[in-house]
Scaffold this motif. Structure first.
Motif: not given
Ligand code: AHR
Length: 648
Positions: A490, A503, A500-501, A53, A451, A55, A461, A493, A506, A498
């Motif tokens: 993760p 996260d 992957w959600t 994402n 994780e 990061a 989220n 984001n 943000w 991105s």
């Protein structure tokens, strides 16, 4: 009998308090300090860092230029060249005289019209944000093959091309690569600025490592994002991934040696999440970051196999030396004396003191015979040379089922020290499995839940996801003799970039917010305590359409230094719950307390850039409490009570 209701301030009431014995509670929570539970692991809550994402590149790494070294799959990604009409010029990506062997591509212009303007521009990630009066450090490597005879300027411009800062790089350039650095100070703030390099002259001119950094950065890191990590106070940093460590194939697996030293000499890499990594934040920076955060660094290394979910490439057993050596050399780099081969490199980078790394992980989400064959090679080599290092064994991607059980059997019968579990589950699963670790064998490996995240509908989220994670975390904490580390995943984001959600955090170019999950992580980590105090709830188990849940989720601990009893209560249900709390006489409550709660009107509420604080903790002070009192916990809430005591 006197009934006092303390009106809790603030916009909504998470909890209301009554000292009345007649309060007729829904449940009674008995806290029993007569016997102590396990000590809370000092490493319990950490962070998991992976460049997913964006990061890092486009995120924590403060570099403002996208594809500064023209090494991306598409070498001109992020770049535009504009030629004034009738200009006779061409540009191309070349490789014949690179800056160095790791930085193989560069951009060249061949120009034959002295009086026409050519501009090369880059708009970073969604534009380059600029603040009036602040300083930005521009640098570039330039080379002129067939003598270029014009001026080169660098500018920061607005979307119409109007400059807000400008400097000349000169008019004479060497036929060898030379670095030019200038400071730019915009006279206007812009959300979506651009960098432009202009040329007017003729000849051949080449560029590489075009870079722009805000002067305000910490070791190349964006301050606002770094602050979000500082506030979390993580106990450990697991890095640099994730699947990223494994690679789509061994070719783009993560090799830490590519990530240290001068940035122009770091070998960039196409990552498995679909974009290029500059490695501007590499292993040395991850170690610095861990040190800065006061966190234990937990580097993860490729086990000689690429991502098994993506088709796995296995390094032949007789060629594993590269991967094993990779780990041994890292340990020397991080911990070795300054006069050792790799320790001297760390020292040259500015850190003569060893980092004192204690844990390393071999593999990420690996499983099966191929992993079980390769893992011992690492273990034997590391333990022989560095017996003090604890080695973390990778679990498979699943957190239950045949492959997971097989991995645990192997781990138990092969003396594994720590097993890395990963858990991405729906909120209901988490609520039903908060007692998972109550049942773990205490004589076997410890667990790092490396994780985890609740995946609510639409992988958003929401408060719902955060509440489920909080419920799970009561179980982690209660069992922190076995679960010694845990990290949400993760971590970051970048909006619009991105893969992957959900996260934890943000951000975009100028804004950042913590999700409800972020606030839960911080709330739990700020309130761990030192030792678990046993607690039990009346009518604890409830059945809903054939599934068993808890009516409230709870964990209690004691903080010796502050002499506080810490009670965490998670109410995942829409109805408020009246709870009588009865604390055994081994501790005496002084009456003073603090209550911190997270809730919102709707369980699907989220934080956003527009409303970043919709779901966040609210703190109130309380007084006049005794060892028995009744509180009402609002629906959909996570609450921490810190009760002052006379000591334990
Ligand atoms: O956190 C995102 C990914 O999830 C990680 O890279 C991997 O380990 C897991 O599958």
């Amino acid at each position: 009998m006197r009934s006092t209701t303390i009106i809790l301030t603030l916009v909504f009431l998470a909890v209301s308090l009554s000292t009345s014995a007649l309060a007729n509670p829904d449940h009674v929570l008995k806290v029993d300090p007569s016997s102590l539970g396990p000590e809370v692991s000092s490493l319990l809550y950490g962070i998991f860092f992976e460049d997913i994402n964006h990061a890092v590149d486009g995120g924590l790494y403060a570099e403002m230029i996208r594809n500064r070294s023209f090494e991306h799959q598409d070498p001109v990604e992020g770049w535009f060249a504009v030629f004034e009409s009738d200009c006779k010029a061409t540009f191309s990506i070349e490789t014949d005289r690179p800056l160095n062997k790791n930085n193989t591509k560069y951009l060249s212009f061949e120009i034959q019209s002295d009086d026409k303007l050519i501009s090369l521009s880059n708009d970073g990630y969604d534009g380059i944000p600029l603040k009036k009066g602040e300083r930005y450090l521009f640098s570039v490597f330039v080379r002129s093959d067939e003598e270029y005879n014009g001026e080169i300027k660098v500018m920061l411009v607005d979307t119409k091309g109007e400059p807000v800062a400008e400097k000349s790089l000169g008019t004479a350039f060497s036929s060898e690569w030379e670095k030019y650095s200038v400071e730019l100070q915009p006279n206007e703030s812009l959300d979506d600025g651009r960098l432009i390099i202009t040329m007017k002259g003729s000849g051949k001119i080449s560029f590489d490592m075009v870079s722009l950094f805000p002067e305000e950065n910490w070791n190349g890191m964006r301050i606002d994002l770094l602050e979000m990590l500082e506030e979390l106070k993580p106990a450990f940093v697991r890095f640099p991934g994730g699947c990223l460590v494994e690679g789509d194939s061994l070719e783009n697996a993560y090799r830490w040696k590519d990530t240290i030293g001068p940035i122009e000499e770091r070998k960039t890499n196409y990552n498995l999440w679909g974009y290029h990594q500059s490695y501007g934040i590499g292993f040395y920076e991850y170690l610095l970051l861990s040190e800065h955060l006061g966190a234990e660094p937990i580097p993860i290394f490729n086990a000689g196999m690429s991502c098994q979910v993506r088709g796995a490439e296995y390094c032949p057993m007789d060629e594993m030396d590269e991967w094993v050596r990779n780990v041994l050399d890292f340990i020397e780099f991080a911990n070795g004396p300054s006069d050792s081969l790799w320790g001297s490199k760390r020292s040259e980078l500015g850190h003569p003191e060893p980092f004192n790394v204690k844990y390393i992980g071999i593999g990420n989400e690996n499983w099966g015979t191929e992993y079980h064959d390769r893992f011992p090679l690492f273990r034997e080599a590391v333990k022989e040379k560095y017996p003090e290092i604890t080695i973390i064994f990778s679990g498979p991607p699943s957190y239950e089922g045949a492959s997971f059980n097989r991995a645990w059997r192997w781990a138990r019968s092969n003396g594994i020290e720590i097993f890395d579990e990963h858990m991405y589950a729906v909120p209901e699963w988490m609520l039903r499995n908060t007692d998972r670790y109550d049942k773990y064998d205490r004589s076997g490996p410890k667990v790092m839940l490396g994780e985890y995240a609740a995946h609510a509908a639409g992988t958003r989220n929401t408060l719902q996801a955060a509440i489920a994670e909080a419920a799970l975390m009561t179980g982690l904490e209660r069992n922190s003799d076995i679960v010694i580390m845990a990290a949400y995943a993760p971590l970051f984001n970048r909006e619009g970039w991105s893969q992957w959600t959900p996260d934890l955090i943000w951000f975009d170019n100028t804004r950042v917010y913590g999700t409800p999950s972020y606030h839960v992580q911080k709330l739990f980590n700020d309130n761990t305590g030192d030792v678990i105090i046993p607690s039990s709830l009346t009518d604890e188990d409830i059945e809903i359409i054939g599934y068993w849940f808890k009516s409230l989720y709870h964990v209690c601990s004691y903080d010796y230094e502050s002499k506080e009893l810490i009670i965490k209560i998670v109410n995942p249900w829409p109805e408020e719950k009246k709870l009588r709390i009865e604390i055994g006489e081994e501790v005496q409550i002084t009456g003073k307390a603090e209550m911190i709660s997270i809730t919102s009107d709707n369980i699907f509420d989220e934080n956003t850039f527009q409303n970043p604080d919709k779901v966040r903790p609210k703190t109130v002070g309380m007084s006049d409490l005794s060892n028995e009192f009744t509180l009402t916990f609002s629906g959909n809430s996570v609450t921490v009570l810190r009760l002052e005591t006379t000591g334990l």
